[in-house]
Design an enzyme around this catalytic site. Structure first.
Site, PDB file in Angstrom:
ATOM      1  N   ASP A 267      50.642  48.012  85.463  1.00 15.23           N
ATOM      2  CA  ASP A 267      49.561  47.035  85.621  1.00 15.23           C
ATOM      3  C   ASP A 267      49.705  45.901  84.606  1.00 15.23           C
ATOM      4  OD1 ASP A 267      48.361  48.438  87.674  1.00 15.23           O
ATOM      5  OD2 ASP A 267      46.928  49.468  86.372  1.00 15.23           O
TER       6      ASP A 267
ATOM      7  N   TYR B 191      42.164  78.969  76.269  1.00 17.56           N
ATOM      8  CA  TYR B 191      41.255  80.014  76.748  1.00 17.56           C
ATOM      9  C   TYR B 191      41.482  81.378  76.097  1.00 17.56           C
ATOM     10  CZ  TYR B 191      38.575  77.449  80.188  1.00 17.56           C
ATOM     11  OH  TYR B 191      37.685  76.579  80.776  1.00 17.56           O
TER      12      TYR B 191
ATOM     13  N   GLU C 279      53.648  53.125  87.091  1.00 22.37           N
ATOM     14  CA  GLU C 279      52.508  53.588  86.302  1.00 22.37           C
ATOM     15  C   GLU C 279      51.561  54.472  87.107  1.00 22.37           C
ATOM     16  OE1 GLU C 279      48.462  51.903  84.129  1.00 22.37           O
ATOM     17  OE2 GLU C 279      50.061  50.478  84.568  1.00 22.37           O
TER      18      GLU C 279
END
Length: 421
Positions: A302, A164, A250
């Site tokens: 996963d 920014y 995770e």
């Protein structure tokens, strides 16, 4: 006394028939002894290999680029030397350019002896007087200027803050983030040395006490949400723990289940998550815990190609930040689950399994070609099974047996059997 009897009567009546494989569980004391033995063998292994190999110890046929932590004064003087050389180049009529290390995939290599990805020492010229590179050169100069300001003021900012400061030039934060990595690599220092941090993302809970900027934090008293991992690791110190292992998770959903059930009290551990893709702060924090506490790290991800990819970033490093892999990687992480073979082994119902997309299958096949996967036969076997069956599943698939199946049966049984790769 009546109250106690009442509490006993309303305890869950889930026996071994209701919860698959619960009847295989031994007592917690037996599992704890197994974990203590595993922890002792892990710490003795790490003690015997305390002199970890470095790039300098290897006779590689090519040069590699590796960065180190530098003080702010060193970063400032390096920038000033760079600017002086640019000024001399302009005054001599040659214009100016940056000699930027190439971070392309072709310039990266997995080194088995180090078990991590490293960056070769190839560079490319980024001249200002070239229409194809003029904008990127301007962005590079602006980032260097902003870093110099941070050195002078001795303050930290986020990557978002940096973006920014000049939105019209940067246009998109991915561009300023990429050049920030270029500058870090060019100056030869870690990104944390530049005093630019990512927003807080990772959290930790469990059997850990550490100091954060002088304040002592007890992670068993942080509630279900845990303690946010500090974005600048230099303010973290004095780590203490009676944990037997570190459990790397995770996703946030599994982390919340473990935290709410206070799994870390039943089996003394430290639970950490980056809520998906690993961020730099979480990777630094995990490495610091592993190195200082000498604890084994066990991962719960996963059962899909991206879970294994996330695990490999923690263990071997990311290609995007291969120049800093020595500081960001945690060696010898064990893959506990959820693994493709677990889907049948734990009788995960078909309605809880998901078909892999074409992109999933491609990612899985690409991973099978990676040297860091080939090094581990167990990973190859599991990944091959995943691609063959074309099935994937999230950790939450275990909830089909009950919301607490993860903490009541799956993890204890995995720990009891030392079922990890």
């Amino acid at each position: 006394m009546a109250d106690k009897k009442k509490r006993r009567r309303v305890e869950p009546s889930d026996d071994g028939e209701q919860l698959p494989f619960k009847n295989k569980l031994k007592s917690d004391s037996v599992i704890l002894q197994i974990l203590k033995d595993f922890g002792n063998s892990s710490s003795s292994d790490s003690s015997s290999s305390s002199k970890a190999l470095t790039l300098q110890d290897l006779s590689l046929p090519f040069a590699c680029r590796e960065v180190t932590d530098l003080s702010l004064s060193s970063v400032q003087s390096t920038i000033e030397s760079l600017v002086l050389s640019i000024a001399r180049s302009i005054l001599s009529g040659q214009g100016f350019s940056f000699d930027v290390p190439s971070r392309s995939a072709a310039n990266q290599l997995y080194v088995p002896e180090l078990d991590r990805i490293v960056l070769k020492d190839k560079t490319s010229l980024r001249p200002f007087a070239n229409i194809s590179t003029v904008r990127k050169t301007a962005i590079t100069a602006r980032i260097v200027q902003l870093i110099h300001q941070l050195c002078l003021k001795n303050i930290h900012v986020t990557k978002r803050d940096l973006f920014y400061t000049d939105v019209k030039l940067f246009q998109d934060q991915t561009q300023s983030d990429a050049v920030l990595d270029d500058v870090s690599c060019m100056l030869g220092c870690t990104r944390s040395s530049l005093n630019v941090v990512a927003a807080e993302k990772g959290v930790v809970v469990g059997r850990l006490i550490f100091s954060d900027n002088g304040d002592m934090i007890d992670c068993t008293k942080m509630g279900m949400g845990g303690k946010a991992i500090p974005p600048n690791i230099d303010r973290v110190g004095d780590m203490q723990s009676d944990a037997l292992f570190i459990l790397l998770v995770e996703k946030d959903a599994a982390y919340m289940r473990l935290a709410e059930d206070r799994f870390y009290n039943r089996f003394p551990c430290i639970i950490v998550t980056a809520k998906g893709q690993p961020d730099v702060a979480t990777r630094l924090f995990l490495r610091k815990m592993k190195m200082e506490l000498k604890l084994p790290v066990i991962a719960l991800v996963d059962s899909d190609p991206y879970g294994l990819k996330i695990l490999s970033v923690y263990g071997c490093g990311s290609k995007n930040m291969s120049y800093d892999s020595a500081n960001l990687t945690t060696p010898d992480i064990k893959w506990l689950g959820v693994r493709p073979s677990d889907l049948d082994k734990y009788k995960i119902p078909e309605q809880c399994r998901l078909p892999m997309t074409e992109q999933d299958i491609k990612t899985g096949k690409d991973l099978l070609e990676e040297d860091f996967v080939k090094k581990n036969p167990g990973w190859v076997e599991e990944l091959t099974l995943m691609v063959k069956t074309k099935q994937k599943a999230e950790i939450q698939a275990l909830s089909s047996f009950g919301f607490q199946y993860l903490t009541e049966v799956y993890l204890p049984l995995k720990l009891q059997q030392q079922d990890w790769l």
